[in-house]
Design an enzyme around this catalytic site. Structure first.
Site, mmCIF file in Angstrom:
data_model
loop_
_atom_site.group_PDB
_atom_site.id
_atom_site.type_symbol
_atom_site.label_atom_id
_atom_site.label_comp_id
_atom_site.label_asym_id
_atom_site.label_seq_id
_atom_site.Cartn_x
_atom_site.Cartn_y
_atom_site.Cartn_z
ATOM 1 N N CYS A 25 -23.989 -52.026 -21.828
ATOM 2 C CA CYS A 25 -24.276 -53.311 -21.216
ATOM 3 C C CYS A 25 -24.595 -54.376 -22.252
ATOM 4 O O CYS A 25 -24.717 -55.537 -21.936
ATOM 5 C CB CYS A 25 -25.433 -53.209 -20.231
ATOM 6 S SG CYS A 25 -25.250 -54.285 -18.814
ATOM 7 N N SER B 55 -21.367 -57.112 -20.284
ATOM 8 C CA SER B 55 -21.026 -56.218 -19.171
ATOM 9 C C SER B 55 -21.929 -56.422 -17.971
ATOM 10 O O SER B 55 -21.474 -56.389 -16.821
ATOM 11 C CB SER B 55 -21.100 -54.753 -19.621
ATOM 12 O OG SER B 55 -20.145 -54.501 -20.621
ATOM 13 N N CYS B 56 -23.226 -56.651 -18.225
ATOM 14 C CA CYS B 56 -24.144 -56.865 -17.108
ATOM 15 C C CYS B 56 -23.845 -58.175 -16.400
ATOM 16 O O CYS B 56 -24.009 -58.283 -15.186
ATOM 17 C CB CYS B 56 -25.586 -56.852 -17.603
ATOM 18 S SG CYS B 56 -26.175 -55.214 -18.063
ATOM 19 N N SER B 57 -23.417 -59.181 -17.155
ATOM 20 C CA SER B 57 -23.101 -60.479 -16.562
ATOM 21 C C SER B 57 -21.766 -60.463 -15.831
ATOM 22 O O SER B 57 -21.595 -61.121 -14.803
ATOM 23 C CB SER B 57 -23.067 -61.559 -17.648
ATOM 24 O OG SER B 57 -24.340 -61.726 -18.235
ATOM 25 N N ILE C 175 -24.473 -56.781 -12.583
ATOM 26 C CA ILE C 175 -25.292 -57.520 -11.632
ATOM 27 C C ILE C 175 -24.448 -58.201 -10.548
ATOM 28 O O ILE C 175 -24.846 -58.199 -9.368
ATOM 29 C CB ILE C 175 -26.206 -58.519 -12.353
ATOM 30 C CG1 ILE C 175 -27.121 -57.774 -13.342
ATOM 31 C CG2 ILE C 175 -27.051 -59.300 -11.344
ATOM 32 C CD1 ILE C 175 -27.937 -56.645 -12.736
#
Length: 202
Positions: free
Chosen positions: A179, A71-73, A77
Site C-alpha cells: 500500500c 494503492s490505498c488511494s 479505500i
C-alpha cells in the site's frame, strides 16, 4: 453479518491468494479484545476522537500505512467508499499514523461529498496502533514506524473479527510495505477495487 462478510471479500488479491490475513496472530490484537481508550484526531489537532467510546455499537476500523499512498488511494479505500455493503457496517473509520490535517485532506480527496460517512482519523504519535500491536518498523523509509494494513470488525467496543496483513510486503515480493508502493498490475487493481472491501464487510 452478511454485509460485513461482503466487504471482507474485497481485500486485494495479493493478500487473498498469496498472504492470507492472520486472524489469530499471538502478538496482534485478537478477537475479544477491547478497543483501547486512546484519543485520535479528526480534522484538527484539537478535535479528539476516542474509538472506544465511538464504537459501542457496530463498526469497522480500517488501518493503513500512510495517507495518500498510491494503492490505498487508488483501490483499497475506494473499495470501501463504493461498496453497497458499507451502509450496514455501522460506524467506519480509516486510521493512519498521520496528523489530522493530512487525514482530512486525504478523506476529502477520496470522498469530497462525504457520501460514504467514512471518517478519517489521525494517530499522529502512533499510540493506538502501538496499543493494538500493529506497528511495523519503517524508520528507514519514513522516519518513524507505520501501521500494518488491517481491518477490525468491532461490536460493542470489542473486536469481533481481526484481519491483519502479516508481512507488510508489497505485491510480488516487493520490499516496500504493501500500500506504500504502486506496484500492482492493472488486473490486480481492478480486482482489488471490486472485491477488497467486500472481503471485510461480509
Amino acid at each position: 453479518m452478511s454485509h460485513t462478510r461482503g466487504l471482507l471479500r474485497m481485500l486485494p488479491r495479493s493478500i487473498i491468494t498469496r498472504r492470507t490475513f492472520s486472524t489469530t496472530g499471538p502478538a496482534f490484537v485478537n478477537v475479544g479484545d477491547r478497543i483501547p481508550p486512546i484519543d485520535l484526531v479528526e480534522g484538527s489537532p484539537g478535535n479528539k476522537v476516542n474509538l472506544a467510546k465511538e464504537l459501542q455499537g457496530k463498526g469497522l476500523i480500517i488501518g493503513v500505512p500512510a495517507a495518500f499512498s498510491p494503492s490505498c488511494s487508488a483501490t483499497h479505500i475506494p473499495g470501501y467508499i463504493n461498496s453497497p455493503s458499507l451502509k450496514s457496517a455501522g460506524k467506519v473509520f480509516v486510521v493512519s499514523i498521520n496528523d489530522a490535517f493530512v487525514m482530512k485532506a486525504w478523506g476529502e480527496s477520496l470522498d469530497p461529498s462525504h457520501k460514504s460517512g467514512i471518517r478519517f482519523l489521525g494517530d499522529p504519535d502512533g499510540k493506538l496502533t502501538e496499543a493494538l500491536d500493529l506497528t511495523f518498523e519503517s524508520g528507514a523509509l519514513f522516519g518513524n514506524n507505520r501501521s500494518k494494513r488491517y481491518a477490525l470488525v468491532v461490536e460493542d467496543g470489542k473486536v469481533k473479527e481481526a484481519h491483519i496483513e502479516p508481512d507488510n510486503t508489497g505485491v510480488d515480493g516487493e520490499d516496500s510495505p504493501l500500500c506504500l508502493t504502486g506496484n500492482t498490475t492493472e488486473e490486480d487493481a481492478n480486482h482489488s477495487t471490486a472485491s477488497a472491501a467486500d472481503k471485510v464487510l461480509k
